[in-house]
Design an enzyme around this catalytic site. Structure first.
Site, PDB file in Angstrom:
ATOM      1  N   ASP A  24       0.878  -1.167   0.000  1.00 35.23           N
ATOM      2  CA  ASP A  24       0.000   0.000   0.000  1.00 35.23           C
ATOM      3  C   ASP A  24       0.922   1.225   0.000  1.00 35.23           C
ATOM      4  OD1 ASP A  24      -2.244   1.772   0.721  1.00 35.23           O
ATOM      5  OD2 ASP A  24      -1.319   1.767   2.714  1.00 35.23           O
ATOM      6  N   ASP A  26      -0.184   5.168   0.890  1.00 40.14           N
ATOM      7  CA  ASP A  26      -0.427   6.186   1.926  1.00 40.14           C
ATOM      8  C   ASP A  26      -0.536   5.566   3.314  1.00 40.14           C
ATOM      9  OD1 ASP A  26      -2.326   7.630  -0.603  1.00 40.14           O
ATOM     10  OD2 ASP A  26      -0.572   8.595   0.267  1.00 40.14           O
ATOM     11  N   THR A 133      -2.715   0.614  -4.464  1.00 44.71           N
ATOM     12  CA  THR A 133      -3.104   1.789  -3.689  1.00 44.71           C
ATOM     13  C   THR A 133      -4.409   2.408  -4.174  1.00 44.71           C
ATOM     14  OG1 THR A 133      -2.436   4.058  -3.077  1.00 44.71           O
ATOM     15  CG2 THR A 133      -1.711   3.246  -5.228  1.00 44.71           C
ATOM     16  N   THR A 135      -4.713   5.789  -4.017  1.00 46.77           N
ATOM     17  CA  THR A 135      -4.371   7.119  -4.524  1.00 46.77           C
ATOM     18  C   THR A 135      -4.061   7.050  -6.019  1.00 46.77           C
ATOM     19  OG1 THR A 135      -3.145   9.123  -4.026  1.00 46.77           O
ATOM     20  CG2 THR A 135      -1.873   7.082  -4.011  1.00 46.77           C
TER      21      THR A 135
HETATM   22  C1  XBP Z   1      -5.200   6.281   0.760  1.00 46.87           C
HETATM   23  C2  XBP Z   1      -6.407   6.923   0.223  1.00 46.87           C
HETATM   24  C3  XBP Z   1      -6.248   8.074  -0.740  1.00 46.87           C
HETATM   25  C4  XBP Z   1      -5.484   9.221  -0.064  1.00 46.87           C
HETATM   26  C5  XBP Z   1      -5.674  10.521  -0.812  1.00 46.87           C
HETATM   27  O1  XBP Z   1      -4.732   5.427  -0.240  1.00 46.87           O
HETATM   28  O2  XBP Z   1      -7.514   6.512   0.550  1.00 46.87           O
HETATM   29  O3  XBP Z   1      -7.547   8.495  -1.077  1.00 46.87           O
HETATM   30  O4  XBP Z   1      -6.033   9.421   1.232  1.00 46.87           O
HETATM   31  O5  XBP Z   1      -5.249  10.362  -2.155  1.00 46.87           O
HETATM   32  P1  XBP Z   1      -3.882   4.055   0.138  1.00 46.87           P
HETATM   33  P2  XBP Z   1      -6.252  10.804  -3.347  1.00 46.87           P
HETATM   34  O6  XBP Z   1      -3.771   3.973   1.651  1.00 46.87           O
HETATM   35  O7  XBP Z   1      -4.685   2.920  -0.461  1.00 46.87           O
HETATM   36  O8  XBP Z   1      -2.536   4.260  -0.508  1.00 46.87           O
HETATM   37  O9  XBP Z   1      -6.733  12.194  -3.030  1.00 46.87           O
HETATM   38  O10 XBP Z   1      -5.392  10.724  -4.588  1.00 46.87           O
HETATM   39  O11 XBP Z   1      -7.359   9.780  -3.321  1.00 46.87           O
HETATM   40 MG    MG Z   2      -2.917   3.245   3.332  1.00 47.96          MG
END
Ligand code: XBP
Ligand code: MG
Length: 237
Positions: A24, A26, A133, A135
């Site tokens: 993942d 973020d 991910t 994002t």
């Molecule tokens: C985390 C998310 C993303 C980020 C914001 O993604 O849910 O939405 O919070 O990025 P992960 P965006 O943990 O799956 O990497 O504004 O591009 O959505």
């Molecule tokens: Mg995450």
């Protein structure tokens, strides 16, 4: 190692013997959500909205995956809300994403402890690496070109982002697409995540999950995870 035997191996062995490690982004590779939060607030101000998401509000909103979906969810909760079209949401997200990249490019968001070491150890073991991910590709590029250099993508055999699939986490789509691109079975891989939505997504795809607790999800329920660490530096060298 046979997949069923892997299922009961200690976490160090689970990691070492996996055919692929699927990361993942973020909260897992880096503590990015605080920068996302600041970028959202920047976009709201630029758009003339009096919205300001503090950490408590953002923590609650993070249960909604996807930045555009998160803004829509917030708007729908407001009793008195300005009209907000899909075009408005898209423009807000464009401004937010641009500002997020500016913040990340300052170098203020390093990879979390143990990430660089695990990526290197996996490569030495001949393991495959992937990203799954919610994002966007643009956000992955901003973060990892800063942290790993411009050739960062060459390290990964598959990179699947939120817009590549129909349903974002906790749906399994992004992990199922990653497995398809890797041509590997779920039980032969390990997903490394930080949130309950990510745990559910990978688990629904049948992938064993290693959780590293992060800033906004530290008190999530991770009972379905194979293992929960504070961070990847806890893995044996
Ligand atoms: C985390 C998310 C993303 C980020 C914001 O993604 O849910 O939405 O919070 O990025 P992960 P965006 O943990 O799956 O990497 O504004 O591009 O959505
Ligand atoms: Mg995450």
């Amino acid at each position: 190692m046979q997949a069923e035997a892997l299922a009961f191996a200690p976490v160090d062995e689970l990691i070492r013997r996996a055919a692929a490690l699927i990361f993942d982004v973020d909260g897992t590779l880096a503590e990015t959500e605080e920068l996302h939060r600041q970028a959202f607030n920047h976009a709201f101000a630029r758009h003339g909205l009096d919205w300001q998401w503090d950490r408590a509000v953002y923590k609650d909103l993070l249960r909604v995956t996807g930045g555009k979906e998160r803004m829509r969810a917030y708007h729908e909760r407001l009793r008195v809300a300005p009209p907000l079209s899909d075009a408005d949401i898209a423009e807000l997200h464009r401004i937010k994403t641009a500002h997020y990249a500016e913040l990340v490019e300052t170098g203020c968001c390093p990879l979390r402890p143990g990430v660089t070491e695990l990526l290197a150890a996996a490569k030495l073991r001949g393991q495959r690496l992937a990203i799954a991910t919610t994002t966007s590709h643009g956000n992955i590029e901003a973060l990892l070109s800063q942290a790993l250099g411009t050739n960062w993508a060459a390290r990964f055999d598959a990179i699947v982002a939120g817009d590549d699939v129909r349903h974002k986490k906790p749906a399994p789509d992004v992990y199922l697409e990653t497995l398809a691109r890797l041509k590997l079975g779920a039980a032969d891989c390990v997903a490394i995540e930080d949130s309950a939505n990510g745990l559910i997504s990978a688990s629904r795809a049948g992938i064993p999950v290693l959780i590293t607790r992060s800033m906004f999800f530290a008190d999530d329920d991770f009972s379905a995870a194979r293992c929960v660490l504070n961070d990847l530096s806890e893995l044996a060298a």
